[in-house]
Design a protein around this motif. Structure first.
Motif, PDB file in Angstrom:
ATOM      1  N   PRO A  16       0.817  -1.213   0.000  1.00  0.00           N
ATOM      2  CA  PRO A  16       0.000   0.000   0.000  1.00  0.00           C
ATOM      3  C   PRO A  16       0.850   1.262   0.000  1.00  0.00           C
ATOM      4  O   PRO A  16       1.973   1.257   0.516  1.00  0.00           O
ATOM      5  CB  PRO A  16      -0.815  -0.115   1.292  1.00  0.00           C
ATOM      6  N   SER A  17       0.314   2.302  -0.604  1.00  0.00           N
ATOM      7  CA  SER A  17       0.990   3.588  -0.621  1.00  0.00           C
ATOM      8  C   SER A  17       1.243   4.026   0.823  1.00  0.00           C
ATOM      9  O   SER A  17       0.342   3.973   1.658  1.00  0.00           O
ATOM     10  CB  SER A  17       0.077   4.582  -1.339  1.00  0.00           C
ATOM     11  N   GLY A  18       2.485   4.401   1.128  1.00  0.00           N
ATOM     12  CA  GLY A  18       2.828   4.848   2.485  1.00  0.00           C
ATOM     13  C   GLY A  18       3.483   3.763   3.319  1.00  0.00           C
ATOM     14  O   GLY A  18       3.941   4.017   4.433  1.00  0.00           O
ATOM     15  N   GLY A  20       6.275   2.321   2.771  1.00  0.00           N
ATOM     16  CA  GLY A  20       7.729   2.505   2.840  1.00  0.00           C
ATOM     17  C   GLY A  20       8.506   1.727   1.796  1.00  0.00           C
ATOM     18  O   GLY A  20       9.704   1.485   1.955  1.00  0.00           O
ATOM     19  N   LYS A  21       7.845   1.378   0.691  1.00  0.00           N
ATOM     20  CA  LYS A  21       8.537   0.602  -0.361  1.00  0.00           C
ATOM     21  C   LYS A  21       9.760   1.340  -0.909  1.00  0.00           C
ATOM     22  O   LYS A  21      10.819   0.739  -1.089  1.00  0.00           O
ATOM     23  CB  LYS A  21       7.589   0.344  -1.546  1.00  0.00           C
ATOM     24  N   GLY A  22       9.586   2.646  -1.139  1.00  0.00           N
ATOM     25  CA  GLY A  22      10.685   3.434  -1.709  1.00  0.00           C
ATOM     26  C   GLY A  22      11.920   3.386  -0.818  1.00  0.00           C
ATOM     27  O   GLY A  22      13.037   3.157  -1.289  1.00  0.00           O
ATOM     28  N   THR A  43       1.386   9.460 -15.293  1.00  0.00           N
ATOM     29  CA  THR A  43       0.720  10.727 -15.641  1.00  0.00           C
ATOM     30  C   THR A  43       0.548  11.583 -14.385  1.00  0.00           C
ATOM     31  O   THR A  43       0.021  12.688 -14.465  1.00  0.00           O
ATOM     32  CB  THR A  43      -0.670  10.461 -16.256  1.00  0.00           C
ATOM     33  N   ARG A  44       0.970  11.080 -13.222  1.00  0.00           N
ATOM     34  CA  ARG A  44       0.855  11.861 -11.977  1.00  0.00           C
ATOM     35  C   ARG A  44       1.836  13.036 -12.012  1.00  0.00           C
ATOM     36  O   ARG A  44       2.917  12.928 -12.588  1.00  0.00           O
ATOM     37  CB  ARG A  44       1.143  10.934 -10.774  1.00  0.00           C
ATOM     38  N   ALA A  45       1.455  14.124 -11.352  1.00  0.00           N
ATOM     39  CA  ALA A  45       2.360  15.281 -11.267  1.00  0.00           C
ATOM     40  C   ALA A  45       3.492  14.948 -10.297  1.00  0.00           C
ATOM     41  O   ALA A  45       3.268  14.229  -9.316  1.00  0.00           O
ATOM     42  CB  ALA A  45       1.579  16.488 -10.756  1.00  0.00           C
ATOM     43  N   LEU A 103      10.821  -3.923  -9.677  1.00  0.00           N
ATOM     44  CA  LEU A 103       9.667  -3.115 -10.089  1.00  0.00           C
ATOM     45  C   LEU A 103       8.871  -2.772  -8.847  1.00  0.00           C
ATOM     46  O   LEU A 103       8.483  -3.672  -8.100  1.00  0.00           O
ATOM     47  CB  LEU A 103       8.745  -3.894 -11.034  1.00  0.00           C
ATOM     48  N   ASP A 104       8.627  -1.490  -8.621  1.00  0.00           N
ATOM     49  CA  ASP A 104       7.758  -1.056  -7.515  1.00  0.00           C
ATOM     50  C   ASP A 104       6.421  -0.722  -8.154  1.00  0.00           C
ATOM     51  O   ASP A 104       6.239   0.374  -8.690  1.00  0.00           O
ATOM     52  CB  ASP A 104       8.405   0.162  -6.843  1.00  0.00           C
ATOM     53  N   ILE A 105       5.510  -1.694  -8.160  1.00  0.00           N
ATOM     54  CA  ILE A 105       4.247  -1.496  -8.878  1.00  0.00           C
ATOM     55  C   ILE A 105       3.057  -1.981  -8.038  1.00  0.00           C
ATOM     56  O   ILE A 105       3.233  -2.764  -7.105  1.00  0.00           O
ATOM     57  CB  ILE A 105       4.248  -2.202 -10.259  1.00  0.00           C
ATOM     58  N   GLU A 106       1.866  -1.506  -8.410  1.00  0.00           N
ATOM     59  CA  GLU A 106       0.680  -1.880  -7.645  1.00  0.00           C
ATOM     60  C   GLU A 106       0.163  -3.266  -8.093  1.00  0.00           C
ATOM     61  O   GLU A 106       0.693  -3.864  -9.035  1.00  0.00           O
ATOM     62  CB  GLU A 106      -0.383  -0.761  -7.686  1.00  0.00           C
TER      63      GLU A 106
HETATM   64  P1  5GP Z   1       2.958   6.889  -6.084  1.00  0.00           P
HETATM   65  O1  5GP Z   1       2.012   7.809  -6.789  1.00  0.00           O
HETATM   66  O2  5GP Z   1       2.748   6.905  -4.589  1.00  0.00           O
HETATM   67  O3  5GP Z   1       4.387   7.099  -6.478  1.00  0.00           O
HETATM   68  O4  5GP Z   1       2.591   5.413  -6.554  1.00  0.00           O
HETATM   69  C1  5GP Z   1       1.287   4.938  -6.442  1.00  0.00           C
HETATM   70  C2  5GP Z   1       1.268   3.470  -6.744  1.00  0.00           C
HETATM   71  O5  5GP Z   1       1.640   3.225  -8.095  1.00  0.00           O
HETATM   72  C3  5GP Z   1       2.244   2.662  -5.888  1.00  0.00           C
HETATM   73  O6  5GP Z   1       1.543   1.556  -5.359  1.00  0.00           O
HETATM   74  C4  5GP Z   1       3.295   2.198  -6.865  1.00  0.00           C
HETATM   75  O7  5GP Z   1       3.795   0.925  -6.494  1.00  0.00           O
HETATM   76  C5  5GP Z   1       2.496   2.114  -8.140  1.00  0.00           C
HETATM   77  N1  5GP Z   1       3.324   2.177  -9.354  1.00  0.00           N
HETATM   78  C6  5GP Z   1       4.446   2.888  -9.580  1.00  0.00           C
HETATM   79  N2  5GP Z   1       4.924   2.650 -10.806  1.00  0.00           N
HETATM   80  C7  5GP Z   1       4.104   1.731 -11.364  1.00  0.00           C
HETATM   81  C8  5GP Z   1       4.071   1.067 -12.644  1.00  0.00           C
HETATM   82  O8  5GP Z   1       4.919   1.236 -13.505  1.00  0.00           O
HETATM   83  N3  5GP Z   1       3.042   0.211 -12.858  1.00  0.00           N
HETATM   84  C9  5GP Z   1       2.080  -0.042 -11.934  1.00  0.00           C
HETATM   85  N4  5GP Z   1       1.137  -0.927 -12.238  1.00  0.00           N
HETATM   86  N5  5GP Z   1       2.076   0.559 -10.737  1.00  0.00           N
HETATM   87  C10 5GP Z   1       3.072   1.444 -10.456  1.00  0.00           C
END
Ligand code: 5GP
Length: 219
Positions: A16-18, A20-22, A43-45, A103-106
């Motif tokens: 989950p976001s928060g 501490g993955k980073g 696409t997030r700022a 990969l840090d992904i959801e």
């Molecule tokens: P944040 O906006 O907090 O950086 O990331 C929000 C969520 O997007 C986090 O759960 C992160 O793991 C996920 N995320 C970051 N990069 C990617 C990606 O390339 N693909 C997917 N599916 N999720 C991602």
């Protein structure tokens, strides 16, 4: 298998976001020099401290859509009103160099990786509790109230997916969680598919010993 053919490991980290993955990934990178972080497109700022090309490639919705249509993404998904995607070519190039790719992904993206790359190892990071997660999200002061609510709602939606991951690590203390992640990476690296160079070297040592034995017998 020669050194040039040795494939790196693909490691997916979700949580989950928060949670501490980073921080965990940064600490892990300090310990191991074989790790490469795949920089995603979003696409997030950018947040205040975020650098384009280091934390993310920040792109417009149009550019993101173009990349989707060109099949550039290994996986992509929407999260809290923004789109995120992993560059297929970036990941493949790093794996071909034998590097361990993180990969840090959801979760939705992680499930796509599971389908497309069954060799990937999936690790889910848990907070000690919901209350602690909420406190960490409010504490980091990077999101407004609405965004925090969306992230907490998303954390709830993740619950059914957690059991689909190969490993689960609870991030109570960063140092302990990093130790556990490192142990997992070490164990995965000992899978026979990643040990082919060592196995072949061992095979060769047998052949060499047998050849030497034959020479000695001939004398
Ligand atoms: P944040 O906006 O907090 O950086 O990331 C929000 C969520 O997007 C986090 O759960 C992160 O793991 C996920 N995320 C970051 N990069 C990617 C990606 O390339 N693909 C997917 N599916 N999720 C991602």
């Amino acid at each position: 298998m020669t050194e040039a053919q040795k494939q790196g490991q693909l490691i997916v980290i979700s949580g989950p976001s928060g949670v501490g993955k980073g921080t965990l990934i940064e600490e892990l990178q300090k310990r191991r020099d074989d790790l490469c972080f795949s920089v995603s497109y979003t696409t997030r700022a950018p947040r205040e401290n975020e650098v384009d090309g280091k934390h993310y490639f920040f792109v417009t919705q149009r550019e993101f859509q173009c990349r989707v249509e060109q099949g550039d993404f290994l996986e992509y998904a929407g999260y809290a009103d923004n789109a995120y995607g992993t560059s297929r070519s970036q990941v493949e190039a790093m794996l071909d160099r034998g590097q361990t790719v993180i990969l840090d992904i959801e979760t939705k993206g992680a499930m796509q990786v599971r389908e497309r790359r069954p060799d990937a190892t999936l690790i889910y990071i848990l907070p000690p509790s919901y209350a602690e997660l909420k406190a960490r999200l409010y504490g980091r002061k990077t999101e407004d109230e609405a965004s925090i609510r969306k992230r907490l709602a998303q954390a709830k939606k993740d619950l059914p997916y957690i059991s689909k991951y190969d490993f689960v690590v609870v991030n109570c203390q960063v140092a302990l969680a990093v130790n556990e992640l490192n142990e997992i990476l070490c164990a995965v690296g000992r899978k026979s598919c990643y040990m082919q160079d060592v196995i072949q070297q061992y095979n060769r040592s047998f052949e060499e010993a047998e050849a030497t034995g034959r020479t000695q017998q001939a004398q």
